[in-house]
Each structure stands twice: as structure tokens, then as C-alpha cells.
Design an enzyme around this catalytic site. Structure first.
Site, PDB file in Angstrom:
ATOM      1  N   ASP A 105     -52.137 -11.337 -66.605  1.00 58.46           N
ATOM      2  CA  ASP A 105     -52.360 -11.975 -65.137  1.00 58.46           C
ATOM      3  C   ASP A 105     -52.074 -13.565 -65.789  1.00 58.46           C
ATOM      4  O   ASP A 105     -53.208 -14.034 -65.754  1.00 58.46           O
ATOM      5  CB  ASP A 105     -53.220 -11.577 -64.033  1.00 58.46           C
ATOM      6  CG  ASP A 105     -52.364 -12.775 -63.166  1.00 58.46           C
ATOM      7  OD1 ASP A 105     -51.683 -13.646 -63.007  1.00 58.46           O
ATOM      8  OD2 ASP A 105     -53.310 -12.739 -61.421  1.00 58.46           O
ATOM      9  N   SER A 184     -35.458 -23.031 -63.399  1.00 59.86           N
ATOM     10  CA  SER A 184     -34.323 -22.348 -62.166  1.00 59.86           C
ATOM     11  C   SER A 184     -33.808 -23.205 -61.683  1.00 59.86           C
ATOM     12  O   SER A 184     -33.913 -24.440 -61.869  1.00 59.86           O
ATOM     13  CB  SER A 184     -35.064 -21.931 -61.075  1.00 59.86           C
ATOM     14  OG  SER A 184     -33.923 -20.925 -59.897  1.00 59.86           O
ATOM     15  N   TYR A 197     -41.965 -22.923 -53.913  1.00 61.88           N
ATOM     16  CA  TYR A 197     -41.156 -22.034 -55.486  1.00 61.88           C
ATOM     17  C   TYR A 197     -40.005 -23.103 -55.351  1.00 61.88           C
ATOM     18  O   TYR A 197     -40.710 -23.442 -57.031  1.00 61.88           O
ATOM     19  CB  TYR A 197     -40.491 -21.090 -55.369  1.00 61.88           C
ATOM     20  CG  TYR A 197     -39.538 -19.848 -56.402  1.00 61.88           C
ATOM     21  CD1 TYR A 197     -39.508 -19.385 -56.817  1.00 61.88           C
ATOM     22  CD2 TYR A 197     -37.698 -20.886 -56.317  1.00 61.88           C
ATOM     23  CE1 TYR A 197     -39.228 -18.993 -57.826  1.00 61.88           C
ATOM     24  CE2 TYR A 197     -36.993 -20.219 -57.309  1.00 61.88           C
ATOM     25  CZ  TYR A 197     -38.247 -19.342 -58.124  1.00 61.88           C
ATOM     26  OH  TYR A 197     -37.391 -19.061 -58.589  1.00 61.88           O
ATOM     27  N   ALA A 199     -40.421 -25.715 -55.620  1.00 62.36           N
ATOM     28  CA  ALA A 199     -41.333 -27.297 -56.600  1.00 62.36           C
ATOM     29  C   ALA A 199     -42.252 -26.618 -57.341  1.00 62.36           C
ATOM     30  O   ALA A 199     -42.506 -27.844 -58.377  1.00 62.36           O
ATOM     31  CB  ALA A 199     -43.383 -27.795 -55.767  1.00 62.36           C
ATOM     32  N   SER A 200     -42.714 -25.289 -57.702  1.00 61.98           N
ATOM     33  CA  SER A 200     -43.107 -24.691 -58.961  1.00 61.98           C
ATOM     34  C   SER A 200     -41.913 -25.147 -60.389  1.00 61.98           C
ATOM     35  O   SER A 200     -42.383 -25.260 -60.943  1.00 61.98           O
ATOM     36  CB  SER A 200     -43.731 -23.616 -58.618  1.00 61.98           C
ATOM     37  OG  SER A 200     -42.934 -22.547 -58.347  1.00 61.98           O
ATOM     38  N   LYS A 201     -40.887 -24.733 -59.741  1.00 65.95           N
ATOM     39  CA  LYS A 201     -39.999 -24.589 -60.722  1.00 65.95           C
ATOM     40  C   LYS A 201     -38.986 -26.426 -61.777  1.00 65.95           C
ATOM     41  O   LYS A 201     -39.207 -26.394 -62.065  1.00 65.95           O
ATOM     42  CB  LYS A 201     -38.551 -24.076 -59.896  1.00 65.95           C
ATOM     43  CG  LYS A 201     -38.217 -22.810 -60.224  1.00 65.95           C
ATOM     44  CD  LYS A 201     -38.907 -22.430 -61.133  1.00 65.95           C
ATOM     45  CE  LYS A 201     -39.044 -20.778 -61.301  1.00 65.95           C
ATOM     46  NZ  LYS A 201     -39.828 -19.886 -62.557  1.00 65.95           N
TER      47      LYS A 201
END
Length: 537
Positions: A105, A184, A197, A199-201
Site C-alpha cells: 500500500d 491527470s 482528487y 488537488a492531489s494531481k
């Protein structure tokens, strides 16, 4: 200093335009020659060792097959071991001479270290690291009941890549290897229900942009930004949760009418309730509490306009000094709330105490921030707090702001798109915030106004000579005063602007980065990294 910035606001954009007209033609020739060179001397990966995270399905699975067809040896990583075994078997049939799989993980730092260690124990070296693991959510931010679900998205999508890269970099340097990062186009699309999502990309793009400048030619870094690809995330049931048609009016007309409206109907904040967050330091002697002075400036500017204030930080003694000064400047009431916005329970308490005291809330100024000036290779990952903490307070406050038709003022930074070395995590956090608030603006529609502020170098503890010296820069732009920045921010928020870059001339750099990214990276590497130990390897 004020006159200098006003002059730069006029001169710098013109100078940048002239520079682009001069350098763009030869730069396009350079790009063409580089493309031809890369096409002729494309790397042969036969026999190379390639580690792929998130390899049990989607893009990761097909990347494994593509590398296998080309004869690469594979280390495949995912959480679903049964799926991994099936992918490994097919990769062997397609031509991979050696396939090794690891159940892990990537959101756990110990698993990331184990992935690299087991791959090296099995193959002896590493040539490519493909950071592909990612998860998504399709839910409005306000409707999410479990904050842990949101932080897990950041843990997998951002921290999983950062952890794996941290442990792999020394070995990739020895092999002159490559890092492939699957990000992305989502940070640009601002799709509702995908706020964290997106923000993370965005964080991934900014992080690896900066890492490329730090590492230089020692490791190649390719940032991939796919659109809608045939994966589990793009199944009909998943897309149905996120899709919504949007009609966009002619943009220039819209911008003109919006500017006229904002200029005519600037908000009067006298008597309004404004909550301002601002976090202190405390996780290391070189960790800089870089937003404190700006927080004071914002509090004082709102105070001059007659706003009532709720001031939040971890250092209560300094907060009380600010509150007393705010009273002197004209604020009818200023309350102090000691809290840490990185803690979910504190975020809820902040909002509850402010609303219980004042009865409502009109503005949230999301300003807390920290910075550690250190090369990524030299840092201790345990020293870095989660980069999503500042967003957590919004879950408690968004419903309240909807009722008051209030506003959010999000203090990010030009670091979101400027790859300054020794600030990888800081840059990534600011890029994540920009993307997060852009998506939240779409979700909230006109019910909550959101102004995203991107300051440059502003007078603060971060910009004192001792602090700036840690960046080892040959050249730095002039520093703007806190008072000037605070005036611009409050004025922009009252006018209802979507964005504010302060000082405004620094936004011209974005055009150079957009049109000439290699040139931009070269300048930042020359300015910040020439002569460093990593540059001499």
C-alpha cells in the site's frame, strides 16, 4: 518599495512580452531539434528494471504489458495480489524475461521503502520508477462525512509517489534512470465532485516540476497528464456521478461585464464577521512560520474597514497582540481562538466558537501555511505535515457561508506554478490548494464567492536575509510590504475577484513557463542550484 512594484507592474509585463517575441522563434527550433533527437535516440528498455505502482488494473496494468512487449524486467506493485498475479503471468507471456510482484500500500511510508528494497534485492538495480497508483472520489466536498476518506486520496495519489521517489532516487541516479509520474488533466478541468482528487494531481505536477529542477539531468522525469482513459474510474457508473453539462458564455464579454460589476459593487465589510487562520511553526528549527506577518496585515486591513474578527493560530500570546492592535485600528470586536488547523477536531471547533460568539460568519480567510527549505533528497519525510490540513475547516464552514452568501479568501502562492528548488512540498501544497479551491468554486456556484490569492515574495519571517539564504539564490525579486499585500487582498476579496496575483507583475512569469518550460527550468536551476552538491554529482 511601493513605487518599485508599481513600476514593475508596468515595465515587467512589457519586457516579458518583448523577450518572448525574441526568444520564441529560436526556442521553437530548439523544440523541433529536441523532438527529432529524442525520436532517433529513444531508450531501449530491453533488460531494464521497471517498477510500476498501481499495476493491478487500468493504466498501470497496460503499462506493464507495454514494457513487457519491449523486453523489460518488471516489479509490479498493488494491493490486490490476485490481480497482480494475473498481470504478472500475462506480462511473462508477452515477453518480459523476469516479473516480480509485491503486495503493498503506497500510502504507507514503510511499504514504499519495502517496495524499493525488495525490488533491489531481486534485480540488483532499478532503471524506471512508474508512479501510477491512484484513487478517486465522486462526491461534493460539503457532502463528504468522513474526512479520513479525503486524506486517504492525498495519501495514495501524492504521498505514495513522493515516498517511492524518495527511496528510489539514490538508485535511479546510479543507473541514470527515469521517473514516470501519472498525473491527470483533472487539475485543469475543475470537475465538480473531484475536489481532493484534482488537488492531489495538481500537487503531483508541481512537486515533480520542482524535483526536475533540483535533480537536473541525473534522472529523467516525465509527467503524464491523461484525460479520460478506459479504467475502473471511467466506468459508466463512475462517470455518471461526476458528469454535468456546462454552457460557457463568450469569455471576453463575460470578463468585461464581470469587471464592471465588481468595480461598481465593492463589498463593504464594516460589521461583517471575518475568520482568519494562521498557523505557527514548531516541527523543526529550519521550518519557517512564513505566513504570520501576512496574517497580521490582513487582520489590520479588515480592522481598518470596520470588520469584526475571529483570529486563529497556535501562539495565543501573539494573537492577543494582533487583537489589541486590531481594536486600535477600528475593529469593533476581535476574538482569539488558539487552534491548529491541521487537526480536524480543531477545525470544527474554530468554526463553532466563531459562530457561537458572533452568530454568523461572512468571510473565511484561509491563510495558514508552513515552509521548510531543504532539498527533497536530504529531507526527513516524517518532518512534513499533511499538505491537506488547511482545507479541513471548510467542511464545517461551507454551510454557514452559504446562508450568509459569504466569501472564502484562499491564500496560496505563486509557488504553485514556480518550481523553486528546496521547496518541493511547499510548492506542491500550494498547487493542491489552487486546484482544490478552483473545483470548490464550481461546486459552490454563486452561493459562496472564492478569491484565490497567489502572493510572490512578501515581507515575512520567510523573507528575512537568514531565511532567504537557505535557498542559495543568485537573484531574487524585490520583496513587497505586508501592508501593500494585505490592502490588495482585502480590496480584491471585497470586489469579488476570482484570482489575485500580488505583486501583479509576477503573473507574467507564468506565460514564460507555459510557452518555454525548458528555458524556465534552466533559469531556476541556474539561479538556485549552480554549485550545490547535488549539481556536482
Amino acid at each position: 518599495m511601493i513605487l518599485m512594484h508599481r513600476a514593475l507592474n508596468i515595465v515587467f509585463p512589457l519586457a516579458m512580452l518583448i523577450l518572448l517575441l525574441i526568444i520564441l522563434p529560436p526556442y521553437l527550433v530548439f523544440k523541433l531539434l529536441s523532438y527529432i533527437k529524442r525520436s532517433i535516440f529513444s531508450e531501449n528498455v530491453a533488460g531494464k528494471v521497471v517498477l510500476i505502482t498501481g499495476a493491478s488494473s487500468g493504466i498501470g496494468e497496460d503499462l506493464a504489458y507495454e514494457y513487457a512487449v519491449r523486453g523489460a524486467r518488471l516489479a509490479l506493485v498493488a494491493r490486490r495480489e490476485d490481480r497482480l498475479r494475473a498481470v504478472a503471468d500475462k506480462a511473462r507471456n508477452l515477453g518480459s524475461p523476469n516479473v516480480f510482484h509485491v503486495r503493498a500500500d503506497v500510502s504507507k511510508v514503510e511499504d514504499c521503502k519495502r517496495i524499493i528494497d525488495e525490488t533491489l534485492n531481486h534485480f540488483g538495480h532499478l532503471d524506471h520508477l512508474v508512479n501510477n497508483a491512484g484513487i478517486s472520489q465522486a462526491e461534493y466536498f460539503e457532502d463528504c462525512t468522513e474526512v479520513s476518506d479525503l486524506t486517504h486520496i492525498m495519501d495514495v495519489n501524492f504521498w505514495g509517489s513522493a515516498f517511492c521517489s524518495r527511496f528510489a532516487i539514490p538508485h535511479l541516479k546510479r543507473s541514470k534512470g527515469k521517473i514516470v509520474v501519472i498525473s491527470s488533466v483533472a487539475p485543469w478541468s475543475r470537475t465538480p465532485k473531484l475536489s481532493v482528487y484534482n488537488a492531489s494531481k495538481a500537487a503531483l505536477i508541481s512537486f515533480y516540476d520542482t524535483l526536475r529542477v533540483e535533480i537536473g539531468s541525473h534522472i529523467g522525469i516525465t509527467i503524464v497528464m491523461p484525460g479520460l482513459i478506459d479504467t475502473e474510474m471511467t466506468s459508466p457508473s463512475s462517470l455518471a456521478k461526476a458528469a454535468k453539462a456546462v454552457i460557457i458564455p463568450p469569455y471576453l464579454v463575460f470578463k468585461l461585464l464581470s469587471y464592471i460589476k465588481r468595480s461598481m459593487f465593492t463589498e463593504n465589510v464594516a460589521g461583517k464577521v471575518v475568520l482568519i487562520t494562521g498557523a505557527s511553526s514548531g516541527i523543526g528549527e529550519v521550518l519557517l512560520y512564513c505566513m504570520w506577518k501576512k496574517t497580521m496585515g490582513l487582520a489590520y486591513e479588515y480592522a481598518r474597514r470596520g470588520a469584526r474578527l475571529a483570529l486563529v493560530a497556535r501562539r495565543e500570546d501573539r494573537l492577543r497582540e494582533v487583537a489589541d492592535k486590531a481594536h486600535e485600528l477600528g475593529s469593533p470586536e476581535a476574538v482569539v481562538i488558539r487552534a491548529d488547523v491541521a487537526k480536524v477536531e480543531d477545525c470544527k471547533r474554530i468554526v463553532d466558537e466563531a459562530v457561537n460568539h458572533f452568530g454568523h460568519l461572512d468571510h473565511l480567510v484561509s491563510n495558514a501555511g508552513i515552509l521548510r527549505a531543504e532539498l527533497f533528497e536530504n529531507c526527513k519525510l516524517s518532518d512534513f505535515a499533511p499538505i491537506l490540513g488547511i482545507c479541513l475547516s471548510l467542511q464545517s464552514v461551507s454551510g454557514i457561508l452559504r446562508k450568509s452568501r459569504g466569501k472564502i479568501v484562499a491564500i496560496t502562492s505563486v509557488a504553485a506554478w514556480v518550481p523553486t528548488p528546496r521547496a518541493t512540498f511547499y510548492n506542491a501544497s500550494k498547487a493542491a490548494l489552487v486546484s482544490f479551491y478552483e473545483t470548490l468554486r464550481v461546486e459552490c456556484d454563486s452561493h459562496i464567492g472564492i478569491t484565490i490569492v497567489l502572493p510572490g515574495l512578501i515581507e515575512s519571517e520567510m523573507t528575512v536575509p537568514d531565511s532567504l539564504s537557505k535557498f542559495q539564490a543568485k537573484f531574487l525579486p524585490p520583496i513587497e510590504s505586508t501592508r501593500q499585500c494585505a490592502e490588495a487582498i482585502v480590496h480584491s476579496a471585497c470586489r469579488g475577484d476570482m484570482y489575485l496575483t500580488e505583486p501583479s507583475w509576477s503573473s507574467s512569469l507564468f506565460m514564460l513557463k507555459l510557452l518555454c518550460p525548458e528555458l524556465f527550468d534552466w533559469f531556476y536551476r541556474w539561479n538556485f542550484m549552480s554549485g550545490s552538491k547535488i549539481d556536482q554529482l
